[in-house]
Scaffold this motif. Structure first.
Motif, PDB file in Angstrom:
ATOM      1  N   ILE A  25       0.832  -1.205   0.000  1.00  0.00           N
ATOM      2  CA  ILE A  25       0.000   0.000   0.000  1.00  0.00           C
ATOM      3  C   ILE A  25       0.864   1.252   0.000  1.00  0.00           C
ATOM      4  CG2 ILE A  25      -1.607   1.366   1.406  1.00  0.00           C
ATOM      5  CD1 ILE A  25      -2.865  -1.327   2.304  1.00  0.00           C
ATOM      6  N   LEU A  26       1.924   1.233   0.811  1.00  0.00           N
ATOM      7  CA  LEU A  26       2.791   2.406   0.949  1.00  0.00           C
ATOM      8  C   LEU A  26       3.830   2.509  -0.162  1.00  0.00           C
ATOM      9  CD1 LEU A  26       3.367   2.258   4.804  1.00  0.00           C
ATOM     10  CD2 LEU A  26       1.709   3.629   3.565  1.00  0.00           C
ATOM     11  N   LYS A  27       3.928   1.442  -0.948  1.00  0.00           N
ATOM     12  CA  LYS A  27       4.876   1.384  -2.065  1.00  0.00           C
ATOM     13  C   LYS A  27       6.335   1.527  -1.605  1.00  0.00           C
ATOM     14  CE  LYS A  27       1.622   2.817  -5.644  1.00  0.00           C
ATOM     15  NZ  LYS A  27       0.410   2.726  -4.830  1.00  0.00           N
ATOM     16  N   GLN A  28       6.586   1.133  -0.386  1.00  0.00           N
ATOM     17  CA  GLN A  28       7.953   1.027   0.106  1.00  0.00           C
ATOM     18  C   GLN A  28       7.971   0.143   1.354  1.00  0.00           C
ATOM     19  OE1 GLN A  28       8.208   5.470   1.107  1.00  0.00           O
ATOM     20  NE2 GLN A  28       9.648   4.566   2.551  1.00  0.00           N
ATOM     21  N   LYS A  29       9.169  -0.338   1.689  1.00  0.00           N
ATOM     22  CA  LYS A  29       9.282  -1.281   2.798  1.00  0.00           C
ATOM     23  C   LYS A  29       9.302  -0.538   4.132  1.00  0.00           C
ATOM     24  CE  LYS A  29      12.217  -5.038   4.472  1.00  0.00           C
ATOM     25  NZ  LYS A  29      13.387  -5.866   4.142  1.00  0.00           N
ATOM     26  N   ILE A  30       8.261  -0.779   4.919  1.00  0.00           N
ATOM     27  CA  ILE A  30       8.161  -0.205   6.258  1.00  0.00           C
ATOM     28  C   ILE A  30       8.333  -1.292   7.307  1.00  0.00           C
ATOM     29  CG2 ILE A  30       6.621   1.013   7.871  1.00  0.00           C
ATOM     30  CD1 ILE A  30       7.717   2.710   5.562  1.00  0.00           C
ATOM     31  N   ALA A  31       7.730  -2.443   7.055  1.00  0.00           N
ATOM     32  CA  ALA A  31       7.805  -3.563   8.003  1.00  0.00           C
ATOM     33  C   ALA A  31       8.544  -4.724   7.356  1.00  0.00           C
ATOM     34  CB  ALA A  31       6.399  -3.999   8.403  1.00  0.00           C
ATOM     35  N   ILE A  32       9.342  -5.439   8.144  1.00  0.00           N
ATOM     36  CA  ILE A  32      10.031  -6.595   7.596  1.00  0.00           C
ATOM     37  C   ILE A  32       9.011  -7.699   7.309  1.00  0.00           C
ATOM     38  CG2 ILE A  32      12.164  -6.019   8.798  1.00  0.00           C
ATOM     39  CD1 ILE A  32      11.591  -8.374  10.730  1.00  0.00           C
ATOM     40  N   ALA A  33       9.293  -8.475   6.284  1.00  0.00           N
ATOM     41  CA  ALA A  33       8.379  -9.555   5.896  1.00  0.00           C
ATOM     42  C   ALA A  33       9.212 -10.753   5.465  1.00  0.00           C
ATOM     43  CB  ALA A  33       7.479  -9.094   4.754  1.00  0.00           C
ATOM     44  N   THR A  40       6.414 -10.407  12.586  1.00  0.00           N
ATOM     45  CA  THR A  40       6.091  -9.123  13.224  1.00  0.00           C
ATOM     46  C   THR A  40       5.850  -9.333  14.716  1.00  0.00           C
ATOM     47  OG1 THR A  40       5.095  -8.298  11.178  1.00  0.00           O
ATOM     48  CG2 THR A  40       4.502  -7.150  13.218  1.00  0.00           C
ATOM     49  N   ARG A  41       6.521  -8.553  15.547  1.00  0.00           N
ATOM     50  CA  ARG A  41       6.382  -8.670  17.000  1.00  0.00           C
ATOM     51  C   ARG A  41       5.757  -7.436  17.636  1.00  0.00           C
ATOM     52  NH1 ARG A  41      12.257 -11.370  18.537  1.00  0.00           N
ATOM     53  NH2 ARG A  41      11.737 -13.521  17.959  1.00  0.00           N
ATOM     54  N   ASN A  42       5.775  -6.305  16.926  1.00  0.00           N
ATOM     55  CA  ASN A  42       5.228  -5.065  17.462  1.00  0.00           C
ATOM     56  C   ASN A  42       4.187  -4.508  16.498  1.00  0.00           C
ATOM     57  OD1 ASN A  42       8.354  -5.181  18.056  1.00  0.00           O
ATOM     58  ND2 ASN A  42       7.459  -4.020  19.736  1.00  0.00           N
ATOM     59  N   ASN A  43       3.273  -3.687  17.025  1.00  0.00           N
ATOM     60  CA  ASN A  43       2.403  -2.925  16.144  1.00  0.00           C
ATOM     61  C   ASN A  43       3.235  -1.842  15.461  1.00  0.00           C
ATOM     62  OD1 ASN A  43       0.245  -4.432  17.014  1.00  0.00           O
ATOM     63  ND2 ASN A  43      -0.552  -2.876  18.401  1.00  0.00           N
ATOM     64  N   ILE A  44       3.163  -1.795  14.146  1.00  0.00           N
ATOM     65  CA  ILE A  44       3.966  -0.854  13.363  1.00  0.00           C
ATOM     66  C   ILE A  44       3.034   0.010  12.528  1.00  0.00           C
ATOM     67  CG2 ILE A  44       5.722  -0.645  11.561  1.00  0.00           C
ATOM     68  CD1 ILE A  44       6.796  -3.380  12.489  1.00  0.00           C
ATOM     69  N   ARG A  45       3.186   1.315  12.608  1.00  0.00           N
ATOM     70  CA  ARG A  45       2.327   2.228  11.867  1.00  0.00           C
ATOM     71  C   ARG A  45       2.985   2.670  10.560  1.00  0.00           C
ATOM     72  NH1 ARG A  45      -0.215   6.492  16.274  1.00  0.00           N
ATOM     73  NH2 ARG A  45      -1.577   5.014  17.364  1.00  0.00           N
ATOM     74  N   GLY A  46       2.233   2.530   9.488  1.00  0.00           N
ATOM     75  CA  GLY A  46       2.650   3.042   8.192  1.00  0.00           C
ATOM     76  C   GLY A  46       1.652   4.084   7.729  1.00  0.00           C
ATOM     77  N   ILE A  47       2.141   5.176   7.161  1.00  0.00           N
ATOM     78  CA  ILE A  47       1.298   6.338   6.867  1.00  0.00           C
ATOM     79  C   ILE A  47       1.200   6.558   5.364  1.00  0.00           C
ATOM     80  CG2 ILE A  47       0.984   8.810   7.283  1.00  0.00           C
ATOM     81  CD1 ILE A  47       3.156   8.152   9.674  1.00  0.00           C
ATOM     82  N   ASP A  59       0.124  -2.347  11.305  1.00  0.00           N
ATOM     83  CA  ASP A  59       0.481  -3.747  11.067  1.00  0.00           C
ATOM     84  C   ASP A  59       0.672  -4.415  12.420  1.00  0.00           C
ATOM     85  OD1 ASP A  59       1.374  -6.123   9.931  1.00  0.00           O
ATOM     86  OD2 ASP A  59       3.442  -5.417   9.756  1.00  0.00           O
ATOM     87  N   THR A  60       0.098  -5.593  12.601  1.00  0.00           N
ATOM     88  CA  THR A  60       0.094  -6.235  13.920  1.00  0.00           C
ATOM     89  C   THR A  60       0.724  -7.626  13.876  1.00  0.00           C
ATOM     90  OG1 THR A  60      -2.073  -7.271  13.590  1.00  0.00           O
ATOM     91  CG2 THR A  60      -2.058  -5.026  14.483  1.00  0.00           C
ATOM     92  N   PRO A  61       1.178  -8.130  15.033  1.00  0.00           N
ATOM     93  CA  PRO A  61       1.642  -9.526  15.090  1.00  0.00           C
ATOM     94  C   PRO A  61       0.494 -10.487  14.763  1.00  0.00           C
ATOM     95  CG  PRO A  61       2.326  -8.295  17.049  1.00  0.00           C
ATOM     96  CD  PRO A  61       1.350  -7.433  16.311  1.00  0.00           C
TER      97      PRO A  61
END
Length: 300
Positions: A25-33, A40-47, A59-61
């Motif tokens: 969605i963000l067209k770039q890497k924000i969270a590791i996959a 994923t271990r933490n809630n991570i916000r992408g804007i 993004d959630t665990p």
């Protein structure tokens, strides 16, 4: 043109593709996959900021049956994301059979009174007929506001998902400045990139037994020196991470360094160390120190 904004929680079982969807969605890497469950271990916000909207994705665990204290905290973290959001994406891997985990999640969502969009991911791996059969299993299980099939990996139908989401956003505030795509500190992404390379290069129990601590960052005009400690639970795991004559640690460091250089924009000198912290995943004080618990505790 009216402007809308709001928060969207992405929840689902482990390895459904939540981080991949947000990155897409963000067209770039924000969270590791990675292909590993519970990456994923933490809630991570992408804007995402567009002309007519700003959407903050959380993004959630993966929601799973915990086997240790870390797992319990990860599941708590995932459910905590529903507090204060406007929309929920329930992300489902269409290549996996519907099971008790799905029933549990849907039952929990019933009491939240939030608009839920069912996102069917990995549709590129099914025929149209198989997808219809899969969809039939969900049709009458929950009052979804919309059902959107996507391929997060190939970006199929993802823009359509975003447009549908805007219909359920009612805020008009721009929460973050244009150009900001995440809201976590630089040290967090450094640690996550190192952890991702470990996940991609190891197997069995190693990926789930690893945590990263950034101990020191020295920033200069043309270079950045990063000292990071890799935490494992047993001596045998330390040996695997280091590898024969240090080969595995060197590989992990090289891969992480290359990606960090792209993000930071300078030459990176990455120094990695490995330390054994026995049973750290079940020690609340250690989980608090690592940022996996957000509230203070009295003792271990």
């Amino acid at each position: 043109m009216s402007f809308v904004s709001g928060f969207v929680a992405i929840i689902g079982r482990p390895n459904a593709g939540k981080s991949t969807l947000m990155n897409c969605i963000l067209k770039q890497k924000i969270a590791i996959a990675t292909p590993k469950a519970q990456t994923t271990r933490n809630n991570i916000r992408g804007i995402l900021t567009e002309e007519d909207a700003q959407i903050i994705f959380v993004d959630t665990p993966g929601i799973h049956k915990p086997q240790h204290q870390l797992g319990e905290e990860m599941v708590k973290e995932a459910w905590s994301a529903l507090s204060g959001v406007d929309v929920v994406y329930y992300l489902v891997d269409v290549t996996k059979e519907i099971g008790s985990g799905d029933e549990y999640i849907l039952n929990q969502l019933e009491g939240k009174h939030l608009p839920v969009i069912l996102v069917l991911n990995k549709i590129d791996l099914l025929t149209k007929e198989e997808l219809i059969l899969f969809l039939d299993q969900f049709q009458n299980r929950f009052d979804f506001k919309a059902i959107v099939p996507v391929s997060a990996l190939k970006a199929d139908n993802v823009d359509h998902l975003v447009e549908i989401t805007k219909q359920y956003l009612t805020d008009t505030i721009q929460y973050y400045p244009e150009g900001q795509v995440c809201d976590y500190p630089e040290q967090f992404i450094m640690a996550e990139i190192i952890r991702e390379k470990i996940l991609l290069n190891t197997r069995d129990e190693i990926p789930h037994s690893v945590a990263i601590v950034i101990e020191r960052i020295i920033s200069k005009k043309t270079k950045t020196i990063i000292q990071a400690m890799i935490m494992v639970e047993r001596d045998s795991q330390k040996g695997i991470i280091i590898g024969k004559q240090g080969a595995m640690l060197k590989r992990i460091g090289t891969q992480a360094r290359k990606e960090l250089e792209l993000i930071i924009g300078t030459k990176v000198y990455l120094e990695l160390f490995v330390r054994v912290e026995k049973d750290w995943r079940n020690r609340k004080a250690k989980l608090l120190q690592l940022g996996y618990i957000q509230t203070e505790i009295d003792d271990e």
